[in-house]
Design a protein around this motif. Sequence first.
Motif, mmCIF file in Angstrom:
data_model
loop_
_atom_site.group_PDB
_atom_site.id
_atom_site.type_symbol
_atom_site.label_atom_id
_atom_site.label_comp_id
_atom_site.label_asym_id
_atom_site.label_seq_id
_atom_site.Cartn_x
_atom_site.Cartn_y
_atom_site.Cartn_z
ATOM 1 N N LEU A 85 11.528 -7.083 -3.308
ATOM 2 C CA LEU A 85 10.428 -6.151 -3.073
ATOM 3 C C LEU A 85 9.205 -6.897 -2.556
ATOM 4 O O LEU A 85 8.994 -8.071 -2.887
ATOM 5 C CB LEU A 85 10.058 -5.420 -4.361
ATOM 6 C CG LEU A 85 11.114 -4.485 -4.945
ATOM 7 C CD1 LEU A 85 10.638 -3.952 -6.297
ATOM 8 C CD2 LEU A 85 11.420 -3.337 -3.987
ATOM 9 N N LEU A 102 12.826 0.230 -11.104
ATOM 10 C CA LEU A 102 12.876 0.182 -9.640
ATOM 11 C C LEU A 102 12.742 1.596 -9.079
ATOM 12 O O LEU A 102 12.000 1.820 -8.113
ATOM 13 C CB LEU A 102 14.189 -0.451 -9.172
ATOM 14 C CG LEU A 102 14.439 -0.435 -7.658
ATOM 15 C CD1 LEU A 102 13.354 -1.196 -6.907
ATOM 16 C CD2 LEU A 102 15.820 -1.013 -7.340
ATOM 17 N N LEU A 106 9.715 2.860 -6.578
ATOM 18 C CA LEU A 106 9.955 3.443 -5.256
ATOM 19 C C LEU A 106 9.405 4.866 -5.167
ATOM 20 O O LEU A 106 8.829 5.253 -4.145
ATOM 21 C CB LEU A 106 11.461 3.441 -4.959
ATOM 22 C CG LEU A 106 12.079 2.055 -4.748
ATOM 23 C CD1 LEU A 106 13.599 2.145 -4.705
ATOM 24 C CD2 LEU A 106 11.561 1.400 -3.471
ATOM 25 N N ILE A 165 5.119 0.002 -0.268
ATOM 26 C CA ILE A 165 5.991 -1.036 -0.816
ATOM 27 C C ILE A 165 6.985 -1.403 0.276
ATOM 28 O O ILE A 165 7.204 -0.625 1.216
ATOM 29 C CB ILE A 165 6.711 -0.519 -2.089
ATOM 30 C CG1 ILE A 165 7.304 -1.657 -2.903
ATOM 31 C CG2 ILE A 165 7.792 0.509 -1.734
ATOM 32 C CD1 ILE A 165 7.833 -1.213 -4.265
ATOM 33 N N CYS A 167 10.911 -3.460 1.151
ATOM 34 C CA CYS A 167 12.142 -4.027 0.598
ATOM 35 C C CYS A 167 12.942 -4.644 1.733
ATOM 36 O O CYS A 167 13.343 -3.957 2.673
ATOM 37 C CB CYS A 167 12.961 -2.959 -0.114
ATOM 38 S SG CYS A 167 14.379 -3.625 -1.029
ATOM 39 N N LEU A 185 15.403 -7.675 -6.472
ATOM 40 C CA LEU A 185 15.892 -6.420 -7.029
ATOM 41 C C LEU A 185 16.578 -6.695 -8.366
ATOM 42 O O LEU A 185 17.191 -7.751 -8.555
ATOM 43 C CB LEU A 185 16.853 -5.742 -6.060
ATOM 44 C CG LEU A 185 16.256 -5.301 -4.718
ATOM 45 C CD1 LEU A 185 17.289 -4.523 -3.908
ATOM 46 C CD2 LEU A 185 15.006 -4.459 -4.914
#
Length: 236
Positions: A85, A102, A106, A165, A167, A185
Amino acid sequence: MKTLNILSGGAAQGLVRSLAPAFKAETGLGIAGDFGAVGAMADRLRAGVPTDVVILTSALIATLADEGLAVRSSIADLGRVETALAVRAGDPAAQAEDAASLRTALLAADAIFVPDTEASTAGIHVAKVLAQLGITDVVADRLKIFPNGATAMRHLAESRDRRPIGCTQSTEIISTPGVKLSGTLPPGCGLATMYTAAVATQASAAPQAQRLIGLLTSTDASELRSQAGFVSGPMS
C-alpha cells in the motif's frame, strides 16, 4: 551503438536506474527502453522490439525462454517484490494488519491508484483482492487505473483527492517521490513475486547485456536491491 535496450517490469526500474552510471562507466553504454506492465513488455518482445535485456516475473521469463525469445543460460533472479500500500508523503499511514483492516482502509479511500488490472502483476492481484474482500463493485468508480505502477504512484503523489490510497509493488512506491510505503498487504491478501533477468535471444549486444545482469544480481549490489525493495532468499 550507444545504448543497451531493455524491456522490464516497472518493479525493476529504480534498481536499474541506480546501477546505470556504473554500467555506463564500465561499458560506455547508456540504458534505454521501457518499464511497464510485464504482460505488455513481453508482448513488445514478441512483436520484435529491439531488446538486449528483459526483466520480468520468473514465470514469464521461463515462458519466453520456452518460446525461444530469451537465452535460458542467462536467466538470473533479482529477488522477490511484495505488493504493498502507498499513501501521499504527508498523509497518515494506512493500517492493514489483516484482511478486515485492509477492507476498511480501501473503503475509506475516495480514490485508489493502481496499475493495469489486466496486464500488470500488481494490478491483476489488486483486482483479485478486491473480489476476495467483496468490494469490487463498491470501489469501482474510485479506481484510478494506469498503464503501470510507477505512473499510478506519480498520479497518487499529485492527487488532490481527500483520502487517496495506492496499491502496487513496493519497488515502484519506494522509487516515486511524493509517496511513501504504507506496509505490505496482510497475510491472505499478499503477493511476493520473483523478478528475473535474461538476455534476449536477438540481443545486438549480448556480452554487455550479460554484464548488466551480472551487476544487477551481484553481491556488491545487494544493499541497492534491498533499498529498492527487493527481498532476497527463496520463495515461501
